[in-house]
Design an enzyme around this catalytic site. Structure first.
Site, PDB file in Angstrom:
ATOM      1  N   GLY A  10      -8.439 -20.430 -56.800  1.00  0.00           N
ATOM      2  CA  GLY A  10      -9.100 -19.634 -55.904  1.00  0.00           C
ATOM      3  C   GLY A  10     -10.624 -19.164 -56.136  1.00  0.00           C
ATOM      4  O   GLY A  10     -11.006 -19.857 -57.278  1.00  0.00           O
ATOM      5  N   TYR A 149      -1.145  -4.541 -46.525  1.00  0.00           N
ATOM      6  CA  TYR A 149      -1.950  -5.460 -47.958  1.00  0.00           C
ATOM      7  C   TYR A 149      -1.828  -4.369 -48.932  1.00  0.00           C
ATOM      8  O   TYR A 149      -1.674  -4.625 -50.239  1.00  0.00           O
ATOM      9  CB  TYR A 149      -3.218  -5.859 -47.604  1.00  0.00           C
ATOM     10  CG  TYR A 149      -3.751  -6.632 -48.571  1.00  0.00           C
ATOM     11  CD1 TYR A 149      -3.461  -7.674 -49.116  1.00  0.00           C
ATOM     12  CD2 TYR A 149      -5.156  -6.266 -48.848  1.00  0.00           C
ATOM     13  CE1 TYR A 149      -4.026  -8.265 -50.408  1.00  0.00           C
ATOM     14  CE2 TYR A 149      -6.044  -6.806 -49.873  1.00  0.00           C
ATOM     15  CZ  TYR A 149      -5.394  -7.934 -50.561  1.00  0.00           C
ATOM     16  OH  TYR A 149      -6.040  -8.432 -51.504  1.00  0.00           O
ATOM     17  N   LYS A 153       0.119  -4.241 -52.578  1.00  0.00           N
ATOM     18  CA  LYS A 153      -0.693  -4.242 -53.746  1.00  0.00           C
ATOM     19  C   LYS A 153      -0.215  -3.048 -54.538  1.00  0.00           C
ATOM     20  O   LYS A 153      -0.368  -3.119 -55.694  1.00  0.00           O
ATOM     21  CB  LYS A 153      -2.115  -4.494 -53.663  1.00  0.00           C
ATOM     22  CG  LYS A 153      -2.571  -5.806 -53.027  1.00  0.00           C
ATOM     23  CD  LYS A 153      -2.269  -6.794 -53.988  1.00  0.00           C
ATOM     24  CE  LYS A 153      -3.135  -7.179 -54.956  1.00  0.00           C
ATOM     25  NZ  LYS A 153      -3.047  -8.546 -55.708  1.00  0.00           N
TER      26      LYS A 153
END
Ligand code: UDP
Length: 325
Positions: A10, A149, A153
């Site tokens: 990434g 999200y 997380k």
């Protein structure tokens, strides 16, 4: 030392791999190339001590094999970008939560120190600026997909800290604020690469909402430096740290700077959130990290300001590309 870097292909992961190799370590990058790209690590292939393994962090056997080959783990693999989260919520939640669970179970079995990269999204729409690590989080309702999200997380953070609490597994949580630099793609919505590409092409810069919302952008090299220092710091264990830059800029102000930097041909076009994302989208008005805690522990201060970050991103955006990019 041998490091496992999940999400190693990434944008941030590839910079981390590079930094670890430069320090003389070996790096096993685990990436399923879903949002990571081979091009990000193409320049590392063939360097002694580097290996890319293409598989998902949700595959327990693969992860176990990787962890037995390494002494410490940077867990960066995650679904990335607000657009992906809004468009594919099931995949987002599963990748985030299942992946971290698999990694943590293996780290616990083999007693490997682990650094989890979390996100400033977990602060949600809190208006208490700057955000401090022990602040309350303020998330919107579960019917608004964006918050999936942050929720996922946050569950990762709870799980990592639970392993520390129950078995003293050495874990550190780094909440990354907006991170920018070479190799970041605008494909998943990230504003700076998008504006830069639009400006260079002379196309309109697409400012979502009023543009009065603010963000603080850190250079990826500053962020990676902090991660490297945090993972083995004895006082960082079981702790959460903000990592980023505290120079605040409005998105409209950012658009003006990038327009001017790229020749001033682009108009700035505001687009309602409902058109940019899907209806019911909620954005954060301001997002600023308190860097007090990380400063106190490792003396961290970002070394690159927004001007240097934009210059770096522009230089790479204008660079001619090779065939694999
Ligand atoms: N944004 C924008 N135009 C774009 C992409 C993003 O105005 O083409 C805005 C977005 O709505 C947000 C900010 O820029 O307010 C930062 O977006 P990004 O996706 O980079 O990161 P976020 O802070 O949302 O995680």
């Amino acid at each position: 030392m041998n490091y496992l870097v999940t999400g190693g292909a990434g944008f941030i992961g590839s910079h981390l791999c590079e930094r670890l190799l430069d320090d003389g370590h070996s790096v096993l990058a685990l990436d399923d190339l879903s949002t990571g790209r081979f091009a990000n690590v193409a320049h590392l292939e063939g360097r002694p001590g580097f290996e890319l393994r293409v598989a998902s962090v949700t595959e327990p056997e693969v992860v176990e094999r990787c962890i037995t080959e390494c002494q410490a783990v940077f867990h960066l693999a995650s679904a990335v970008g607000v657009r992906l989260v809004v468009d594919e919520p099931v995949k987002t939640i599963e990748t985030i939560v299942n992946g971290t669970d698999v990694i943590l179970r293996c780290c616990a079995r083999y007693r490997r120190p682990m650094l989890l990269t979390s996100t400033s999204e977990v602060y949600g729409k809190s208006e208490r600026i700057p955000f401090r690590e022990d602040d309350d989080v303020v998330l919107g309702p579960s019917t608004t997909r964006r918050w999936a999200y942050a929720g996922a997380k946050m569950l990762d953070e709870f799980l990592a800290l639970a392993h520390w609490h129950e078995a003293r597994l050495p874990v550190v949580v780094a909440r990354l604020f907006n991170t920018v630099g070479p190799r970041q793609t605008g494909r998943y919505g990230m504003v700076i690469p998008r504006f830069m590409a639009q400006g260079i092409a002379g196309e309109p810069l697409t400012v979502y909402g009023t543009g009065r919302q603010t963000r603080c952008f850190a250079h990826v090299k500053d962020v990676v430096e902090a991660l490297v220092q945090l993972i083995h710091h004895p006082e960082a264990r079981g702790q959460v740290f903000n990592v980023g830059n505290d120079e605040e800029v409005s998105i409209l102000g950012l658009a003006e700077r990038i327009r001017d930097l790229t020749g001033g041909r682009s108009e700035i076009r505001t687009i309602p959130y409902d058109e940019a994302y899907t209806s019911g989208f909620e954005d954060m008005v301001r997002r600023v990290p308190s860097l007090e805690k990380i400063q106190r522990l490792i003396g961290y201060t970002p070394t690159r300001n927004l001007g240097q970050i934009l210059a770096d991103v522009r230089a790479e955006a204008e660079r001619p590309r090779g065939p694999i990019e």
